[in-house]
Design a protein around this motif. Structure first.
Motif, PDB file in Angstrom:
ATOM      1  N   GLY A 288       0.838  -1.005  -0.234  1.00 22.35           N
ATOM      2  CA  GLY A 288      -0.042   0.074   0.148  1.00 22.35           C
ATOM      3  C   GLY A 288       0.898   1.285   0.009  1.00 22.35           C
ATOM      4  O   GLY A 288       0.635   2.191  -0.945  1.00 22.35           O
ATOM      5  N   PRO A 289       1.727   1.591   1.058  1.00 21.39           N
ATOM      6  CA  PRO A 289       2.533   2.914   0.939  1.00 21.39           C
ATOM      7  C   PRO A 289       3.511   2.762  -0.176  1.00 21.39           C
ATOM      8  O   PRO A 289       3.624   4.031  -0.821  1.00 21.39           O
ATOM      9  CB  PRO A 289       3.662   2.549   2.242  1.00 21.39           C
ATOM     10  CG  PRO A 289       2.809   1.519   3.110  1.00 21.39           C
ATOM     11  CD  PRO A 289       2.060   0.633   2.209  1.00 21.39           C
TER      12      PRO A 289
ATOM     13  N   LYS B 293      -6.934   1.884   2.765  1.00 23.55           N
ATOM     14  CA  LYS B 293      -6.205   1.429   4.180  1.00 23.55           C
ATOM     15  C   LYS B 293      -5.375   2.249   4.376  1.00 23.55           C
ATOM     16  O   LYS B 293      -4.404   2.131   5.339  1.00 23.55           O
ATOM     17  CB  LYS B 293      -5.517   0.194   3.526  1.00 23.55           C
ATOM     18  CG  LYS B 293      -6.347  -1.140   3.626  1.00 23.55           C
ATOM     19  CD  LYS B 293      -5.287  -2.249   2.841  1.00 23.55           C
ATOM     20  CE  LYS B 293      -4.149  -2.682   3.537  1.00 23.55           C
ATOM     21  NZ  LYS B 293      -3.566  -3.639   2.491  1.00 23.55           N
TER      22      LYS B 293
ATOM     23  N   ASN C 138      -2.552   3.515   3.824  1.00 19.88           N
ATOM     24  CA  ASN C 138      -1.210   3.239   3.388  1.00 19.88           C
ATOM     25  C   ASN C 138      -0.169   4.090   4.083  1.00 19.88           C
ATOM     26  O   ASN C 138       0.877   4.605   3.054  1.00 19.88           O
ATOM     27  CB  ASN C 138      -1.196   3.301   1.868  1.00 19.88           C
ATOM     28  CG  ASN C 138      -2.299   2.364   1.334  1.00 19.88           C
ATOM     29  OD1 ASN C 138      -2.236   1.029   1.783  1.00 19.88           O
ATOM     30  ND2 ASN C 138      -2.862   2.737  -0.033  1.00 19.88           N
ATOM     31  N   LEU C 139       0.059   4.369   5.290  1.00 22.46           N
ATOM     32  CA  LEU C 139       1.165   5.063   5.861  1.00 22.46           C
ATOM     33  C   LEU C 139       2.280   4.060   6.123  1.00 22.46           C
ATOM     34  O   LEU C 139       1.952   2.915   6.251  1.00 22.46           O
ATOM     35  CB  LEU C 139       0.686   5.825   6.985  1.00 22.46           C
ATOM     36  CG  LEU C 139      -0.622   6.771   6.947  1.00 22.46           C
ATOM     37  CD1 LEU C 139      -0.926   7.248   8.255  1.00 22.46           C
ATOM     38  CD2 LEU C 139      -0.175   7.898   5.977  1.00 22.46           C
ATOM     39  N   VAL C 140       3.376   4.823   6.216  1.00 22.72           N
ATOM     40  CA  VAL C 140       4.556   3.881   6.734  1.00 22.72           C
ATOM     41  C   VAL C 140       4.276   3.763   8.025  1.00 22.72           C
ATOM     42  O   VAL C 140       4.613   4.721   8.951  1.00 22.72           O
ATOM     43  CB  VAL C 140       5.719   4.462   6.147  1.00 22.72           C
ATOM     44  CG1 VAL C 140       6.958   3.377   6.551  1.00 22.72           C
ATOM     45  CG2 VAL C 140       5.914   4.478   4.763  1.00 22.72           C
ATOM     46  N   PRO C 141       4.035   2.482   8.819  1.00 26.62           N
ATOM     47  CA  PRO C 141       3.544   2.214  10.212  1.00 26.62           C
ATOM     48  C   PRO C 141       4.684   2.721  11.058  1.00 26.62           C
ATOM     49  O   PRO C 141       4.229   3.275  12.032  1.00 26.62           O
ATOM     50  CB  PRO C 141       3.529   0.931  10.209  1.00 26.62           C
ATOM     51  CG  PRO C 141       4.241   0.172   9.066  1.00 26.62           C
ATOM     52  CD  PRO C 141       4.308   1.176   7.943  1.00 26.62           C
TER      53      PRO C 141
END
Lengths: 268, 264
Positions: A168-169, B107, B109-112
């Motif tokens: 995703g990212p 979702k 979609n950030l970098v966690p």
């Protein structure tokens, strides 16, 4: 209670013809391998007295050379730590080239993965022999052997870790026009970092185990003391070396398990 | 008299001069040997329009969105994005085109493991490359200021240094919106931006998102299963059914019955 008219499902499925043939083939391969490996019940039955004889001659472990052995163990750890550190650092760029869909095309991925497969296929003792020829006897050859062995291990698993990150990212940053190298550094590597730490700790544990026997081929570390102990029938010293190796390897594995738990939780 | 971007769009629209930001001609896509997800799609989106793409599950809404940004390659047809045929761009030209676009996903979609601020600065990677844009600690002052301004628009400046994986769903999507807007895109795609949020957070985030994009004159193509969202926020409804466009009309003229038929 099951309603009338329903039947309980089978506990096991009967294998199909292909499945049955596969089971038989696997059994035959195992029997064939045991035959080739010189399986002998007589020799197995006669071994406990010989083993008891070894332990009676080795016990108690010798401690009069303990200072020298301890320094050799320190050198062993230095070989493992330095080799693993260099290997882990070099694994990252190698893994970036090996990971599918991260930085480069499938052709380069495949070529790098084949090279990593070759590195892993050659045993660490064989790498040590090669580096003894290249740079001479001593711990430097051992460190280089550990480094290349670590690249084979960490390079492959770092690549797998990157491929398994959430896409995703990456998709979101691709949609903004980011370059692949920026996406890898900003999104893929940070997401894979916990897995990298876990893989690196396994790499260090593997390096410690390997470094204890590199001395057998003259590549430094405590392994040479083990070889000399058996060659000179100095079993008490050999037993001391075996016990020291066991303590250090188990200790490093336990520390690795605790660190993994602390850094990334119970998952991996 | 000075005109702002919205006034300017209204004037140009009235004069019939509004630019076409997205044009699709004869678009078709299938996966493997399965039946085509869609085929023969023709539509265009004018600059500043907010278009809701609706349809039942499996009608290819997400696939179409990704084709529009060049993230998926259609099997047939052509897409022109911001005046450039996507298929004819490659490498640097495609990145330059995408630097004027953005994607907000379901979702988030950030970098966690990175901070909120680092995630928003990543939205500038289309216009800037290199290690200074990888994490907020290394970022130039103007990038940090731009990211903070974007976070301010979504009311998230107080959590700038919080890790992205420690945000609630609504907060996380606000950060994703800030990341999409920080580079001042001209064309945004949003794939069910509220699907993973509870109804109240979904309403808040949708109102915030649509308010921001309309104020800044961004062209938007969004999907939603929420019929009310589509009718309230979309200027126009594009309905997909059976791999074709079954509905293409201004939202003010579309009835609830017509919308329900798309899901029938």
């Amino acid at each position: 209670m099951v309603s009338p008219g329903h039947v309980l499902p089978h506990r096991f499925n009967r294998p199909g013809a292909l499945g049955f043939v596969s089971y038989v083939l696997v059994a035959l391969v195992i029997l064939w391998s045991l035959e080739g490996a010189g399986w002998s019940v007589n020799r197995l039955v006669s071994s406990p007295p010989k083993l008891a004889d070894f332990f009676s001659r080795a016990w108690p472990p010798s401690i009069h050379n303990f200072d020298r052995l301890a320094w050799k163990m320190v050198e062993t750890m230095q070989i493992a730590i330095a080799g693993a550190a260099i290997g882990i650092v070099l694994s990252l760029p190698v893994a970036l080239l090996a990971a599918r869909g991260v930085l480069v095309g499938r052709g380069v991925n495949m070529a790098v993965r084949i090279v990593l497969g070759f590195i892993r296929a050659v045993p660490d003792l064989a790498w040590a022999l090669v580096f003894v020829v290249a740079v001479g006897l001593g711990p430097f050859a051992g460190m280089l052997a550990i480094a290349i062995d670590t690249i084979g291990f960490c390079g492959r698993f770092f690549a797998d870790d990157m491929e398994n990150t959430d896409p995703g990212p990456t998709e979101a940053l691709t949609a903004t026009g980011a370059r692949r190298i920026d996406i890898a550094a900003s999104a893929v590597i940070p997401a894979a970092l916990p897995a990298f730490v876990s893989t690196s700790l396994f790499g260090l544990e593997k390096a410690v185990r390997s470094s204890t026997i590199l001395g057998l081929v003259g590549a430094g570390g405590i392994g040479i003391e083990l070889k000399v102990g058996f060659d000179l029938f100095d079993y008490p010293t050999a037993l001391t070396v075996i016990l020291m190796i066991a303590v250090v390897v188990i200790g490093v594995e336990q520390i690795g398990a605790v660190l993994r738990q602390k850094i990334i939780g119970a998952g991996r | 008299m000075l005109l702002n971007s919205r006034d300017l769009r209204q004037c140009t629209a009235e004069a019939g001069l509004q630019a076409i930001d997205l044009q699709a001609r004869g678009l078709a896509k299938r996966f493997g040997t399965a039946a085509p997800v869609f085929s023969g799609l023709d539509f265009s989106i004018r600059q500043g329009d907010c278009v809701a793409l609706v349809g039942a599950n499996g009608t290819g809404k997400s696939t179409l969105l990704r084709c529009c940004l060049g993230l998926l390659v259609p099997d047939a047809g052509q897409i022109s994005l911001l005046g450039r045929a996507i298929a004819e761009t490659g490498g640097a030209a495609r990145r330059a085109l995408r630097a004027r676009t953005g994607l907000v996903g379901q979702k988030h979609n950030l970098v966690p493991r990175l901070s909120v601020l680092s995630n928003v600065i990543h939205g500038l990677l289309g216009q800037n490359s290199g290690p200074r844009y990888w994490v907020q600690g290394l970022a130039p002052a103007e990038a940090r200021a731009a990211a903070m301004a974007a976070l301010d628009k979504v009311g998230m400046t107080h959590l700038a240094l919080r890790r992205a994986d420690r945000l609630s769903g609504g907060q996380s999507q606000r950060v994703a919106i800030a990341r999409a807007l920080v580079g001042n895109p001209r064309f945004l795609v949003a794939d069910e931006p509220c699907a993973s949020l509870d109804p109240q957070a979904g309403e808040e985030v949708m109102a915030l998102f649509m308010g921001l994009v309309k104020r800044e004159g961004v062209t938007v193509l969004f999907t939603s299963h929420n019929v009310q969202h589509a009718l309230s926020y979309g200027d126009r409804i594009l309905g997909l059914q059976g791999g074709r466009i079954a509905l293409d009309a201004p939202s003010t003229t579309v009835s609830a019955t017509e919308m329900a038929q798309l899901y029938g």
